[in-house]
Each structure stands twice: as C-alpha cells, then as structure tokens.
Motif scaffolding. Structure first.
Motif, PDB file in Angstrom:
ATOM      1  N   MET A 152    -165.571 -12.289  25.891  1.00  0.00           N
ATOM      2  CA  MET A 152    -164.920 -12.697  24.645  1.00  0.00           C
ATOM      3  C   MET A 152    -163.510 -12.115  24.550  1.00  0.00           C
ATOM      4  O   MET A 152    -162.595 -12.753  24.014  1.00  0.00           O
ATOM      5  N   VAL A 153    -163.307 -10.925  25.083  1.00  0.00           N
ATOM      6  CA  VAL A 153    -161.967 -10.345  25.119  1.00  0.00           C
ATOM      7  C   VAL A 153    -161.084 -11.137  26.086  1.00  0.00           C
ATOM      8  O   VAL A 153    -159.927 -11.445  25.779  1.00  0.00           O
ATOM      9  N   ASN A 154    -161.628 -11.473  27.246  1.00  0.00           N
ATOM     10  CA  ASN A 154    -160.848 -12.222  28.237  1.00  0.00           C
ATOM     11  C   ASN A 154    -160.410 -13.577  27.683  1.00  0.00           C
ATOM     12  O   ASN A 154    -159.306 -14.045  27.968  1.00  0.00           O
ATOM     13  N   ASP A 155    -161.281 -14.208  26.895  1.00  0.00           N
ATOM     14  CA  ASP A 155    -160.952 -15.513  26.318  1.00  0.00           C
ATOM     15  C   ASP A 155    -160.041 -15.393  25.096  1.00  0.00           C
ATOM     16  O   ASP A 155    -159.231 -16.281  24.831  1.00  0.00           O
ATOM     17  N   ALA A 156    -160.212 -14.303  24.333  1.00  0.00           N
ATOM     18  CA  ALA A 156    -159.441 -14.080  23.097  1.00  0.00           C
ATOM     19  C   ALA A 156    -159.498 -15.282  22.159  1.00  0.00           C
ATOM     20  O   ALA A 156    -158.521 -15.591  21.475  1.00  0.00           O
ATOM     21  N   ARG A 157    -160.625 -15.950  22.125  1.00  0.00           N
ATOM     22  CA  ARG A 157    -160.808 -17.040  21.169  1.00  0.00           C
ATOM     23  C   ARG A 157    -161.090 -16.505  19.770  1.00  0.00           C
ATOM     24  O   ARG A 157    -160.869 -17.180  18.765  1.00  0.00           O
ATOM     25  N   LEU A 158    -161.624 -15.298  19.712  1.00  0.00           N
ATOM     26  CA  LEU A 158    -161.913 -14.606  18.458  1.00  0.00           C
ATOM     27  C   LEU A 158    -161.291 -13.221  18.559  1.00  0.00           C
ATOM     28  O   LEU A 158    -161.458 -12.542  19.573  1.00  0.00           O
ATOM     29  N   ILE A 159    -160.585 -12.798  17.523  1.00  0.00           N
ATOM     30  CA  ILE A 159    -159.973 -11.468  17.529  1.00  0.00           C
ATOM     31  C   ILE A 159    -160.514 -10.670  16.349  1.00  0.00           C
ATOM     32  O   ILE A 159    -160.222 -10.989  15.185  1.00  0.00           O
ATOM     33  N   PRO A 160    -161.332  -9.653  16.612  1.00  0.00           N
ATOM     34  CA  PRO A 160    -161.868  -8.828  15.519  1.00  0.00           C
ATOM     35  C   PRO A 160    -160.767  -7.988  14.890  1.00  0.00           C
ATOM     36  O   PRO A 160    -159.832  -7.548  15.564  1.00  0.00           O
TER      37      PRO A 160
END
Length: 525
Positions: free
Chosen positions: A479-487
């Motif tokens: 999910m970090v590699n994709d960065a589609r969602l940023i917490p």
C-alpha cells in the motif's frame, strides 16, 4: 509544546477509558430515575436500513438491532448475542454454524427465526447498495437454515475473521416482513430485536430510544431510555452539554473544545479520554489524469507533515499515522515513515522531475463538512498550505455535506478526497481489506491483486491472529508502494459527560461504537 493535560480542575473526574473492562469511577444508578439519558453526537445516520450503510449509522444500529454475535462489556472477541452459540465446525475455518436463542422476537412481536437471519444477510449482497456493506461478505458462499434456530454459513475460502464480520452492525437482523429482499427500506419505522426500540426518528435531529421489553441478549441495560441528538458541529454540542440540554457527548468533539473541557473550572463535567483506532486518510482516484500518476501520489506522501497536522490543527488530541493499520493492532508498522522519513520538498521535487513533471500539479482536494469533526476544513487548509508552499502543487479545496459527498466519490467525481475510518472490528484485516479490490468501501477500485489474492486469504486462514504479522506487514508495504491511500492521523476517543453520568468506561465496544445501555445516572457517591 502542548501539555496533554488529562484532568479537569477541582473534583470533575477524569476516567480512564479502555477497550477492555474497567471499573466505574461512579456508583451504580437507578435506571428508572430522571428520565432518558440524552447523548449528543455529530455523526448522524445516513440510512436506517443496515443493508445500505457502511458508516457511522452503525452507532444507532447497535442499539436497536441484534446481531448473532457482538461484544459484551470487556470482551475483545465476539460473543453470542442473538445466538445461543456459534462456532466453526471444521478445521479449515470454512463452515460456521450458529444456533439462535429460543423465543427471540422483534419489538413488534414478530418471531426472529433462522430464516430472518438468512434474509438479512443475503439481502445485503442482493441489494449491493453503493457505499453499503456487501464488501464485508466477500468470503461468504451461501447461507443455509435448519429449522427455526440453526444457521450455517458456508465460506468460499478459509476466513477466521468471519465471526468478527457477523458481529458488525451491518449484519443486523431485520424482519423479512418489513425489509424487502431486493431493495432498501425507505421509511423511518424500525422494529429490531435489540436492547432498545426506536420510538421516533427525525433525520438530522434526534432518535428516541426506549427499552425493548422483548429483548433477549447479553446487554444489561442500566437505563430505560436514551435520546440521541445530532449536531452540526462540536461547538453547538458542547454548548448543549454545558447548558444541561444533553448529558453525554460522543463523536465529533473538536480539539479546542476538548482542551476547553480539560481546563474547564466546573465541577459539573467529566471527560473520558481513551485509546482509539479511528483513522483519517486521503484517497486518490485512479481515473483522474494527475491523481492516477504514482509520482504525484508519492510526492504528496513525501511532503505531507503529519506532525504539524496533529499539533497545529488537532492540538495533539490525535497522533500522526504512518500506516493504514493503526497502533495497538497486531501487525502495525510504520512503512510511510520508513520509506519517506521526514517531510522533504527536495525529495518530492526529485520524485516529480524523475517522472518528467516539471510544472506545479493542479489537484482538487475534497472533504465533507459534517462528518469527521469541525477540524476537517482546517486540516484540508493545512494540507493545501503545505503542498502549495512547496511550489510543486496548486491545490483547490472543495467540500460538500456527507450525503451528497458520498454520492460524489462513489461516482468518481473527486481527484483526491478525505475519508475517516472507524473499525468494523479490531483486527488489522479491517484496515486493509475494506480499501482494496474492485468492490470496496471507497467506491474507488483498487485491485491490489497481491493483497486480495494471496496475503489476505493466507492471513484469514490463521485462527491465531498473532501469526498474521508477516502477511499484514507485507500488505502495508504494498500500500505504501502504491500510495493510493495516504494515512494522516490516528484518533483517541473522548466522551464528555455530566458528572452524574456513569458507565462511560464500559460504553464503547472494541470497534468504538457506543453501547447506550451501559450509561446511567449515579444516585450517590
């Protein structure tokens, strides 16, 4: 630096809230005394039909409907409620069987049978409402009944989290006579089988709950009636608390109001401050020409200063978050910090230039005006300031009330938008699975096939959740590699109440939904 003072002045008590059982600081009360307890919140239901909501509507559902499993005070794993017993009947976690309590009835007197349970679950998938909870049932193959009291769930893959799913208010049991199999119910009449009956409801204003005498379950009601009042903002809610128009506030307290309550020189109020697992994050729309570019998303991830947001906007009443899986859950890691480190404009500039992007990126950020608290607008202004000041972005802000906001992001109208998440159940799976796949809670497809096809199925096959850490950490890194969602941040739970109200320490279940039946008035010290 802000001093996180956890005490009110004089003898206004401050209670430590835990998601496990605690001792009440105040004495037991008489549930029949002094009329209904009035609870204020800024989180109003979006619909009264459980098949249509995957949001804060669950707060109301928990109190007027039953689920097969739920969380008695102090429990961190689901326990039988409408069910007498539930368990997997095989070693592979693919067949789950429940037996109902005998003599269950809805508040209007209709019998609650195994068929009602089957109807309630299957209509969720059949209706498949936009923004609805059908995505929670991805592992369900079919539901079978035997007689009036036995229900068997056949799963299409091993899923040790399925009992947690059944414990969510999305799986509320509804009367087949009142809730169509293929469409949502539109009126405001509700007859559940939960601890309370919904006596009246005015959208956006209040819900009046009274004791349901037909209820059979684990809830030990400490009061006979609760009225929930819905406020537009924290300021109005806190004013109502100080004016004694309400007894308790929950969800939506603004940071400034929390600080004021902490410093309030008044013996009449108390503030319960506890651990929370709610999170705030940004979502990027892959259909937008700019937001779909990984370099754009990663540059934003490199610039965003979570510490500044937590301190300047939320006055340290929230904590910076560097993963979609919050602290306190098995498998939590900090991959956004590990990969990006401290905010850096030069690093972000290099990310963009390496992708051939040399001019400021124009993006529109959307947020809702009436869902996640009064600071939401301030947070988005701070995000705009951070990104604009970098010289790498030109951010436009737009907003809508929640009901129309939801429609917009489900239609894919927003390039970037803000969301919050209160957990369906306390497991890392619930901070990954709802956001990935073609059908997810965001209405924004995110295939993530490595997560959906390998990591989640493998983790769900583990009944020992401590053995899922490797899968959870790998999913977070993807999910970090994709960065589609940023917490952005992880919250804490604050319950403000009149000093004569007790039970706040036991009122929150592990998904931080308020169990209204735990609240009561003290009668003596």
């Amino acid at each position: 630096m802000f001093n996180r003072n956890r005490f009110l002045r004089k003898v206004a008590a401050i209670a430590s809230l835990s998601l496990v059982a605690g001792c009440s600081l105040l004495s037991d009360g008489d549930p029949d005394s002094q009329g209904p307890i009035v609870v204020g919140t800024t989180s109003a239901p979006s619909t009264l039909d459980p098949a249509g909501a995957w949001d804060g509507s669950w707060e109301l559902y928990r109190n007027i409907f039953q689920t097969l499993l739920a969380y008695p005070s102090g429990a961190t794993t689901p326990q039988p409620d409408a069910a007498e017993s539930c368990s997997f009947t095989d070693s592979s976690s693919r067949t789950y069987r429940c037996k109902l309590r005998a003599g269950l009835k809805f508040a209007d007197g209709d019998p609650l049978t195994a068929e009602a349970v089957r109807h309630s679950i299957e209509r969720i998938r059949t209706i498949d409402a936009p923004g609805g909870p059908a995505g929670l049932l991805g592992s369900l193959d079919k539901v079978e009944t035997s007689g009036d009291r036995e229900i068997t769930f056949h799963l299409n893959q091993p899923d040790a989290t399925f009992p947690f799913v059944l414990a969510t208010p999305a799986m509320s049991i509804v009367d087949p006579d009142d809730y169509p199999a293929t469409s949502l119910r539109k009126d405001t009449s509700v007859h559940g089988s939960g601890p309370y009956e919904l006596q009246s409801y005015e959208e956006g204003s209040e819900a009046v709950l009274v004791r349901n005498d037909a209820y059979k379950g684990f809830a030990e009601r400490q009061n006979d009636a609760v009225t929930i009042r819905y406020f537009k903002d924290s300021a109005g809610m806190v004013k109502a608390l100080r004016d004694k128009q309400i007894d308790v506030t929950y969800r939506g307290l603004a940071a400034d109001d929390i600080l004021a309550l902490q410093e309030h020189d008044n013996e009449d109020l108390q503030l319960v401050d506890g651990t929370g697992t709610d999170i705030s994050y940004l979502v990027f729309n892959p259909k937008d020409p700019w937001a779909k570019q990984p370099a754009v998303r990663k540059a934003i991830a490199q610039i965003v200063d979570r510490g500044a947001i937590a301190h300047k906007i939320y006055k340290d009443t929230v904590d910076p978050l560097y993963s979609m899986v919050p602290k306190g859950l098995t498998g939590h890691a900090t991959p956004f910090f590990d990969d990006y480190g401290e905010p850096s404009v030069p690093k972000a500039r290099k990310i963009l230039s390496d992708a051939g992007i040399t001019r400021p990126v124009p993006l529109t950020f959307w947020y809702t005006t009436d869902r996640y608290g009064s600071e939401t607008a301030l947070m988005f202004r701070e995000l705009k300031r951070q990104l604009d000041d970098s010289g790498l972005f030109a951010i436009t802000l737009k907003s809508r009330p929640w009901k129309s906001y939801v429609v917009g992001y489900q239609k894919g109208d927003y390039p970037v938008f803000g969301r919050g998440w209160f957990p369906d159940f306390p497991d890392a799976d619930n901070f990954i699975a709802p956001f990935v796949g073609e059908h997810n809670a965001l209405g924004t497809p995110y295939p993530a096939k490595e997560i959906t096809g390998r990591l989640l199925p493998h983790a769900r096959s583990e009944s020992d959740r401590a053995r899922t850490v490797k899968d959870v950490e790998e999913a977070q890194q993807i999910m970090v590699n994709d960065a589609r969602l940023i917490p952005l941040w992880q919250g804490r739970q604050f319950v403000a109440a009149s000093v004569d109200i007790s039970g706040g320490e036991q009122a929150l279940d592990p998904s931080t939904i308020m169990m209204m039946w735990a609240l009561h008035r003290k009668t003596s010290w």
